[in-house]
Design a protein around this motif. Structure first.
Motif, PDB file in Angstrom:
ATOM      1  N   TYR A 147      44.311  87.797  54.336  1.00 36.51           N
ATOM      2  CA  TYR A 147      42.953  87.403  53.922  1.00 36.51           C
ATOM      3  C   TYR A 147      43.002  86.664  52.582  1.00 36.51           C
ATOM      4  CZ  TYR A 147      38.114  87.774  52.355  1.00 36.51           C
ATOM      5  OH  TYR A 147      36.848  87.496  51.883  1.00 36.51           O
ATOM      6  N   SER A 148      43.829  87.156  51.659  1.00 37.85           N
ATOM      7  CA  SER A 148      43.960  86.500  50.347  1.00 37.85           C
ATOM      8  C   SER A 148      44.556  85.099  50.485  1.00 37.85           C
ATOM      9  CB  SER A 148      44.839  87.357  49.422  1.00 37.85           C
ATOM     10  OG  SER A 148      44.274  88.629  49.207  1.00 37.85           O
ATOM     11  N   ILE A 149      45.504  84.945  51.401  1.00 38.64           N
ATOM     12  CA  ILE A 149      46.084  83.618  51.660  1.00 38.64           C
ATOM     13  C   ILE A 149      44.999  82.664  52.159  1.00 38.64           C
ATOM     14  CG2 ILE A 149      47.656  82.337  53.185  1.00 38.64           C
ATOM     15  CD1 ILE A 149      49.512  84.809  53.100  1.00 38.64           C
ATOM     16  N   HIS A 150      44.182  83.138  53.085  1.00 40.82           N
ATOM     17  CA  HIS A 150      43.106  82.316  53.633  1.00 40.82           C
ATOM     18  C   HIS A 150      42.081  81.968  52.554  1.00 40.82           C
ATOM     19  CE1 HIS A 150      40.131  80.770  56.453  1.00 40.82           C
ATOM     20  NE2 HIS A 150      39.239  81.609  55.923  1.00 40.82           N
ATOM     21  N   GLU A 151      41.683  82.957  51.754  1.00 40.78           N
ATOM     22  CA  GLU A 151      40.673  82.744  50.711  1.00 40.78           C
ATOM     23  C   GLU A 151      41.142  81.724  49.680  1.00 40.78           C
ATOM     24  OE1 GLU A 151      37.317  84.396  49.880  1.00 40.78           O
ATOM     25  OE2 GLU A 151      37.635  83.995  52.017  1.00 40.78           O
ATOM     26  N   ALA A 152      42.440  81.726  49.382  1.00 38.42           N
ATOM     27  CA  ALA A 152      42.985  80.796  48.386  1.00 38.42           C
ATOM     28  C   ALA A 152      43.391  79.464  49.002  1.00 38.42           C
ATOM     29  CB  ALA A 152      44.186  81.433  47.695  1.00 38.42           C
ATOM     30  N   ASP A 153      43.200  79.325  50.325  1.00 37.53           N
ATOM     31  CA  ASP A 153      43.581  78.115  51.044  1.00 37.53           C
ATOM     32  C   ASP A 153      45.083  77.809  50.843  1.00 37.53           C
ATOM     33  OD1 ASP A 153      43.216  75.936  52.722  1.00 37.53           O
ATOM     34  OD2 ASP A 153      42.609  74.589  51.089  1.00 37.53           O
ATOM     35  N   MET A 154      45.886  78.847  51.003  1.00 35.54           N
ATOM     36  CA  MET A 154      47.314  78.751  50.744  1.00 35.54           C
ATOM     37  C   MET A 154      48.153  78.922  52.013  1.00 35.54           C
ATOM     38  SD  MET A 154      48.432  78.284  47.519  1.00 35.54           S
ATOM     39  CE  MET A 154      47.371  76.854  47.532  1.00 35.54           C
ATOM     40  N   GLU A 155      47.579  78.671  53.182  1.00 32.16           N
ATOM     41  CA  GLU A 155      48.304  78.878  54.435  1.00 32.16           C
ATOM     42  C   GLU A 155      49.606  78.074  54.517  1.00 32.16           C
ATOM     43  OE1 GLU A 155      45.047  78.526  54.308  1.00 32.16           O
ATOM     44  OE2 GLU A 155      44.047  79.965  55.639  1.00 32.16           O
ATOM     45  N   ASP A 156      49.645  76.895  53.883  1.00 33.71           N
ATOM     46  CA  ASP A 156      50.845  76.053  53.937  1.00 33.71           C
ATOM     47  C   ASP A 156      51.859  76.413  52.862  1.00 33.71           C
ATOM     48  OD1 ASP A 156      49.921  74.622  56.097  1.00 33.71           O
ATOM     49  OD2 ASP A 156      48.998  73.050  54.871  1.00 33.71           O
ATOM     50  N   ASP A 157      51.443  77.207  51.891  1.00 29.58           N
ATOM     51  CA  ASP A 157      52.302  77.431  50.726  1.00 29.58           C
ATOM     52  C   ASP A 157      52.750  78.876  50.541  1.00 29.58           C
ATOM     53  OD1 ASP A 157      52.036  74.696  49.958  1.00 29.58           O
ATOM     54  OD2 ASP A 157      50.052  75.156  49.185  1.00 29.58           O
ATOM     55  N   VAL A 158      52.011  79.833  51.060  1.00 30.01           N
ATOM     56  CA  VAL A 158      52.426  81.240  51.011  1.00 30.01           C
ATOM     57  C   VAL A 158      52.693  81.683  52.441  1.00 30.01           C
ATOM     58  CG1 VAL A 158      51.809  83.594  50.360  1.00 30.01           C
ATOM     59  CG2 VAL A 158      51.067  81.673  48.925  1.00 30.01           C
ATOM     60  N   ILE A 159      53.940  81.995  52.736  1.00 27.80           N
ATOM     61  CA  ILE A 159      54.364  82.245  54.115  1.00 27.80           C
ATOM     62  C   ILE A 159      54.911  83.655  54.241  1.00 27.80           C
ATOM     63  CG2 ILE A 159      55.937  81.544  55.965  1.00 27.80           C
ATOM     64  CD1 ILE A 159      55.281  79.063  53.255  1.00 27.80           C
ATOM     65  N   ILE A 160      54.321  84.438  55.136  1.00 27.24           N
ATOM     66  CA  ILE A 160      54.802  85.787  55.415  1.00 27.24           C
ATOM     67  C   ILE A 160      55.911  85.717  56.465  1.00 27.24           C
ATOM     68  CG2 ILE A 160      54.197  88.046  56.369  1.00 27.24           C
ATOM     69  CD1 ILE A 160      51.408  87.706  55.214  1.00 27.24           C
ATOM     70  N   LEU A 161      57.107  86.118  56.073  1.00 28.98           N
ATOM     71  CA  LEU A 161      58.235  86.140  57.001  1.00 28.98           C
ATOM     72  C   LEU A 161      58.336  87.471  57.739  1.00 28.98           C
ATOM     73  CD1 LEU A 161      60.980  84.435  54.782  1.00 28.98           C
ATOM     74  CD2 LEU A 161      59.600  83.384  56.580  1.00 28.98           C
ATOM     75  N   GLY A 162      57.666  88.488  57.228  1.00 35.81           N
ATOM     76  CA  GLY A 162      57.682  89.800  57.877  1.00 35.81           C
ATOM     77  C   GLY A 162      58.910  90.611  57.518  1.00 35.81           C
ATOM     78  N   LYS A 163      59.209  91.571  58.357  1.00 34.60           N
ATOM     79  CA  LYS A 163      60.327  92.477  58.114  1.00 34.60           C
ATOM     80  C   LYS A 163      61.636  91.780  58.490  1.00 34.60           C
ATOM     81  CE  LYS A 163      59.788  96.774  59.452  1.00 34.60           C
ATOM     82  NZ  LYS A 163      59.791  97.997  60.301  1.00 34.60           N
ATOM     83  N   LYS A 164      62.621  91.893  57.630  1.00 33.90           N
ATOM     84  CA  LYS A 164      63.947  91.321  57.892  1.00 33.90           C
ATOM     85  C   LYS A 164      64.997  92.404  57.693  1.00 33.90           C
ATOM     86  CE  LYS A 164      62.517  87.070  58.549  1.00 33.90           C
ATOM     87  NZ  LYS A 164      62.645  86.399  59.856  1.00 33.90           N
ATOM     88  N   SER A 165      65.829  92.609  58.724  1.00 28.17           N
ATOM     89  CA  SER A 165      66.848  93.653  58.622  1.00 28.17           C
ATOM     90  C   SER A 165      67.895  93.316  57.570  1.00 28.17           C
ATOM     91  CB  SER A 165      67.521  93.879  59.969  1.00 28.17           C
ATOM     92  OG  SER A 165      68.136  92.689  60.429  1.00 28.17           O
ATOM     93  N   ASN A 166      68.094  92.028  57.318  1.00 32.50           N
ATOM     94  CA  ASN A 166      69.017  91.593  56.265  1.00 32.50           C
ATOM     95  C   ASN A 166      68.316  90.552  55.399  1.00 32.50           C
ATOM     96  OD1 ASN A 166      71.045  90.749  54.598  1.00 32.50           O
ATOM     97  ND2 ASN A 166      72.397  89.997  56.211  1.00 32.50           N
ATOM     98  N   PRO A 167      67.765  90.962  54.261  1.00 36.06           N
ATOM     99  CA  PRO A 167      67.034  90.009  53.415  1.00 36.06           C
ATOM    100  C   PRO A 167      67.923  89.201  52.486  1.00 36.06           C
ATOM    101  CG  PRO A 167      66.888  92.202  52.474  1.00 36.06           C
ATOM    102  CD  PRO A 167      67.659  92.344  53.763  1.00 36.06           C
TER     103      PRO A 167
END
Length: 409
Positions: free
Chosen positions: A289-309
């Motif tokens: 929701y914060s990404i949408h509110e700030a209009d940052m969909e192209d710049d803040v990307i959620i990669l999710g859970k990664k077994s090896n970060p």
């Protein structure tokens, strides 16, 4: 010489700082002198695969799996006592939180432990141990259910930043032979709440192996995944890792990123920040929701859970820990082991981990100040290179901390 028996308990092995710290501890133990029984409430999480083969993973006990599963599952599974205890704990916690900030409350864990412990089976069947370790709060279960000559428990967080019921927790902490703190600042914060327990505190830093981190960072190349989707614009890639929860402050990242991009656009119209998030947790919808509110969909990307970060840390330009509070951030230290310029917000324990301007940067907590600090850091290429050079000449491993644990037996 007969081996000493050690019992260690933790909730699960999902990706998290405490869980990674436990893996480091398990990898450092001398198994020629110690037998380790590891009791995990629920056998889940990517880090299960990194438990050393010498560790005896005790069988899952179904009642303990009910501690954190959905209450509907507890009902359907017929564990009426545990369900009653969890409902009672929820009511007590709600009552306790009246006129308090629920975001910063950790009191619920203690209520749950106290209310359901009578309905959990004893672990005496595993025998008597020389040492029993409760690695994560609440610490009631090891205290109540394990037979051992000596018992110790761990502190992983800044206790001045969480709300607890001191009267409820004190009897549990005080019943342990020793309390392990992961840093001087964590000790200081804990003793502000429980000053009479000073004589029980022993400091053992999070045990991390640089070789383990660097070897895992080579398992695959994450550069392509972090590569810009707009080839005509130069991007600085920022990475943050952590549970999607209130302490980590990821919900403010979209606004911080928006401010950074506004600032650096003035200096370089072709430069932009791409900020990637690795993790999971209850705040994911809030972050989206914060990404949408700030209009940052192209710049803040959620990669999710990664077994090896670790390949992602290796691939980023800057690692940022924007937390509201921390105990002693494991991922900050791992990023330093991978020679990455690290930025942390000025939470109370930051200075115990970062030498500002030498092996990382500390920026203000508020969004505007944080954005200014990161934008200036992006522009200051020489400072970033200086920090990377420093990191490459210093050893951030601390495997010898395990000797402090041996001395307790």
């Amino acid at each position: 010489m007969e081996k000493k028996r050690i019992f260690i308990s933790i909730h699960y092995m999902e990706l998290g700082g405490a869980e990674i710290s436990l893996i480091g501890l398990l990898q450092a133990i001398d198994y020629s002198h110690y037998d380790i029984d590891l009791f995990i409430h629920s056998h889940r999480g990517e880090l299960l695969n990194y438990i050393p083969k010498e560790v005896n993973l005790l069988p899952e006990i179904v009642e303990y799996t009910q501690i954190e599963c959905p209450m509907m599952d507890t009902l359907m599974n017929g564990f009426w006592g545990i369900l009653f205890g969890r409902l009672k704990a929820k009511w007590l916690h709600h009552k306790f939180l009246k006129n308090r900030d629920k975001n910063e409350s950790a009191a619920g864990l203690q209520y749950v432990a106290k209310c359901i412990s009578p309905f959990l089976p004893s672990l005496y069947k595993f025998g008597k141990y020389d040492l029993a370790i409760s690695f994560l709060t609440p610490h009631n279960y090891v205290l109540d259910k394990v037979l051992a000559k000596k018992k110790i428990c761990w502190i992983h967080t800044d206790y001045t930043k969480v709300i607890i019921n001191v009267d409820e927790e004190f009897p549990t902490w005080s019943a342990y032979d020793n309390i392990i703190s992961i840093s001087p600042d964590v000790t200081k914060s804990f003793l502000q709440i429980f000053p009479t327990l000073k004589h029980k505190i022993i400091e053992i830093g999070n045990i991390l192996s640089p070789n383990f981190v660097r070897n895992r960072a080579e398992e695959f190349d994450a550069h392509m995944e972090l590569k810009s989707r707009k080839k005509d614009i130069n991007y600085i890639t920022i990475l943050s890792i952590g549970r999607f929860s209130y302490p980590k402050n990821f919900d403010n990242i979209p606004d911080i990123c928006r401010r950074i991009n506004s600032m650096i656009k003035i200096q370089n119209s072709k430069l932009k920040v791409h900020w990637f998030l690795i993790g999971y947790g209850s705040d994911e919808q809030l972050i989206r929701y914060s990404i949408h509110e700030a209009d940052m969909e192209d710049d803040v990307i959620i990669l999710g859970k990664k077994s090896n970060p670790y390949p992602y840390i290796k691939a980023c330009d800057i690692y940022v820990q924007p937390s509201r509070y921390e105990g002693n951030s494991v991922t900050v230290r791992e990023a330093q082991m991978l020679y990455k310029p690290v930025v942390v917000t000025d939470y109370p324990t930051a200075k115990s981990q970062i030498q500002n301007g030498l092996d990382g940067l500390i920026v203000p907590m508020d969004n505007e100040g944080c954005a200014h600090g990161i934008a200036d850091f992006i522009a200051n290429i020489s400072l970033r290179e200086k920090i990377k050079k420093y990191l490459k000449t210093h050893d951030y491993g601390n495997v010898m901390e395990i000797e402090k644990l041996y001395q307790l037996i």
